[in-house]
Scaffold this motif. Sequence first.
Motif, PDB file in Angstrom:
ATOM      1  N   VAL A  60      -4.396   6.522 -11.089  1.00  0.00           N
ATOM      2  CA  VAL A  60      -2.996   7.203 -11.310  1.00  0.00           C
ATOM      3  C   VAL A  60      -2.517   7.427 -12.554  1.00  0.00           C
ATOM      4  O   VAL A  60      -2.656   6.571 -13.437  1.00  0.00           O
ATOM      5  N   ARG A  61      -1.643   8.393 -12.637  1.00  0.00           N
ATOM      6  CA  ARG A  61      -1.012   8.883 -13.865  1.00  0.00           C
ATOM      7  C   ARG A  61       0.441   9.008 -13.840  1.00  0.00           C
ATOM      8  O   ARG A  61       1.200   9.649 -14.530  1.00  0.00           O
ATOM      9  N   ASP A  62       0.850   8.848 -12.339  1.00  0.00           N
ATOM     10  CA  ASP A  62       2.450   9.067 -12.183  1.00  0.00           C
ATOM     11  C   ASP A  62       3.117   7.955 -11.728  1.00  0.00           C
ATOM     12  O   ASP A  62       4.264   7.994 -11.200  1.00  0.00           O
ATOM     13  N   ARG A  63       2.656   6.758 -12.194  1.00  0.00           N
ATOM     14  CA  ARG A  63       3.209   5.298 -11.875  1.00  0.00           C
ATOM     15  C   ARG A  63       2.789   4.176 -12.553  1.00  0.00           C
ATOM     16  O   ARG A  63       1.348   4.509 -13.286  1.00  0.00           O
TER      17      ARG A  63
ATOM     18  N   ASP B   7       4.761   7.498  -0.838  1.00  0.00           N
ATOM     19  CA  ASP B   7       5.607   6.494  -0.356  1.00  0.00           C
ATOM     20  C   ASP B   7       4.801   5.109  -0.673  1.00  0.00           C
ATOM     21  O   ASP B   7       3.832   4.995  -0.241  1.00  0.00           O
ATOM     22  N   LEU B   8       5.472   4.224  -1.423  1.00  0.00           N
ATOM     23  CA  LEU B   8       5.224   2.766  -1.190  1.00  0.00           C
ATOM     24  C   LEU B   8       5.828   2.087  -0.135  1.00  0.00           C
ATOM     25  O   LEU B   8       7.020   2.385   0.236  1.00  0.00           O
TER      26      LEU B   8
ATOM     27  N   VAL C 115       0.812  -1.247  -0.155  1.00  0.00           N
ATOM     28  CA  VAL C 115      -0.046   0.108   0.004  1.00  0.00           C
ATOM     29  C   VAL C 115       0.746   1.285  -0.119  1.00  0.00           C
ATOM     30  O   VAL C 115       2.146   1.113   0.578  1.00  0.00           O
ATOM     31  N   TYR C 116       0.436   2.345  -0.454  1.00  0.00           N
ATOM     32  CA  TYR C 116       0.996   3.616  -0.316  1.00  0.00           C
ATOM     33  C   TYR C 116       0.671   4.441   0.810  1.00  0.00           C
ATOM     34  O   TYR C 116      -0.493   4.232   1.215  1.00  0.00           O
ATOM     35  N   THR C 117       1.262   5.286   1.101  1.00  0.00           N
ATOM     36  CA  THR C 117       0.916   6.235   2.273  1.00  0.00           C
ATOM     37  C   THR C 117      -0.210   6.945   1.755  1.00  0.00           C
ATOM     38  O   THR C 117      -0.120   7.388   0.899  1.00  0.00           O
ATOM     39  N   SER C 118      -0.998   7.532   2.862  1.00  0.00           N
ATOM     40  CA  SER C 118      -2.202   8.227   2.663  1.00  0.00           C
ATOM     41  C   SER C 118      -2.109   9.696   2.563  1.00  0.00           C
ATOM     42  O   SER C 118      -2.752  10.372   2.137  1.00  0.00           O
ATOM     43  N   GLY C 119      -0.780  10.157   3.020  1.00  0.00           N
ATOM     44  CA  GLY C 119      -0.670  11.452   3.177  1.00  0.00           C
ATOM     45  C   GLY C 119      -1.253  12.013   4.375  1.00  0.00           C
ATOM     46  O   GLY C 119      -1.830  13.142   4.453  1.00  0.00           O
ATOM     47  N   ASN C 120      -1.749  11.146   5.332  1.00  0.00           N
ATOM     48  CA  ASN C 120      -2.328  11.369   6.656  1.00  0.00           C
ATOM     49  C   ASN C 120      -3.685  11.627   6.357  1.00  0.00           C
ATOM     50  O   ASN C 120      -4.431  12.254   7.416  1.00  0.00           O
ATOM     51  N   ARG C 121      -4.299  11.223   5.292  1.00  0.00           N
ATOM     52  CA  ARG C 121      -5.734  11.450   4.787  1.00  0.00           C
ATOM     53  C   ARG C 121      -6.298  10.284   6.004  1.00  0.00           C
ATOM     54  O   ARG C 121      -5.957   9.017   5.588  1.00  0.00           O
ATOM     55  N   ARG C 122      -7.293  10.476   6.700  1.00  0.00           N
ATOM     56  CA  ARG C 122      -7.779   9.455   7.444  1.00  0.00           C
ATOM     57  C   ARG C 122      -9.066   8.749   7.129  1.00  0.00           C
ATOM     58  O   ARG C 122      -9.897   8.267   7.820  1.00  0.00           O
TER      59      ARG C 122
END
Length: 304
Positions: free
Chosen positions: A184-187, A149-150, A115-122
Amino acid sequence: MSAALQEAAATPGRSDSGPGFARIDDLDRDPFPEIDECLLLCGDAEKALALLPKSSVQTVVTSPPYWSLRDYQIDDQIGCDDSLEHYITRVVETFEEVRRVLCADGTVWLNVGDVYTSGNRRFRAPDKKNRARAMGVRPPTPEGLKPKDLIGVPWRLAFALQEAGWWLRSEVIWHKTNAQPESVRDRPTKAHETVFLFSKEQDYHFDDDAIRGVNGRRIRTVWDLPTEPLQRREWWPDDHPAMMSLTLARQCVAMTGRVGGVVLDPYAGSGTSLIAAQEFGCRRVGAEVKPTFVDLIADRVSGL
């Protein structure tokens, strides 16, 4: 029916039974002296495994709840809003019970998603194409990681189990030939998951001829297999949103199971590992914390 299952049938908390299986909802009972046919244990995995005899399981085929990807809306679930460190600790602690019940030449197949980080979105927004994607609560971003981040959850867990004394014998890449598209469009779009093979001891049972690859060669570490979700049934109250591929489970059981031996899934989900075990003539034990998923497993295994 064995004496163990006859005794189980008389135990308070047993709520259902069917051809070749016994369902136990009350885990506050004496341990089973033996395992016969199929046991469905409703409750926390660690508590359920404490009921099984020592060295009674030949192989484990399992996929614990993925961290930060699903909310199964049940108490005691792991991976929903607990920290990554706590999630890994819970799985490693449960695997101490797995080690106890595993035969000396036994093995574990562990399927874990990343999983990728959520950017602290809960939270996670709903998706029309994936009804299970929405989450009202999510764990915070692990310390030291950045937005997007992965995380590397499978390998973090694998290293923790290795440190706990397990032999890490193989990494298999499950290439999902029908993987869902991503926005997604950046990976690159993710189309695989990781399956680890662990052993309790240095030497273990492995049937090299059970599954062969292209042109009869020894099987490689990249498996091209589709996901195999069941068609949603309107009359069923709670389908499982992340079902293990039956073909994947069959390959694992074929290589490390034994006819008449016990296959265990401590995070049984929809019961796919138990179905594969039945097809190969194995006894089987599944533990699942969510009662409606145990209902689903009972429905599936009783139809075999």
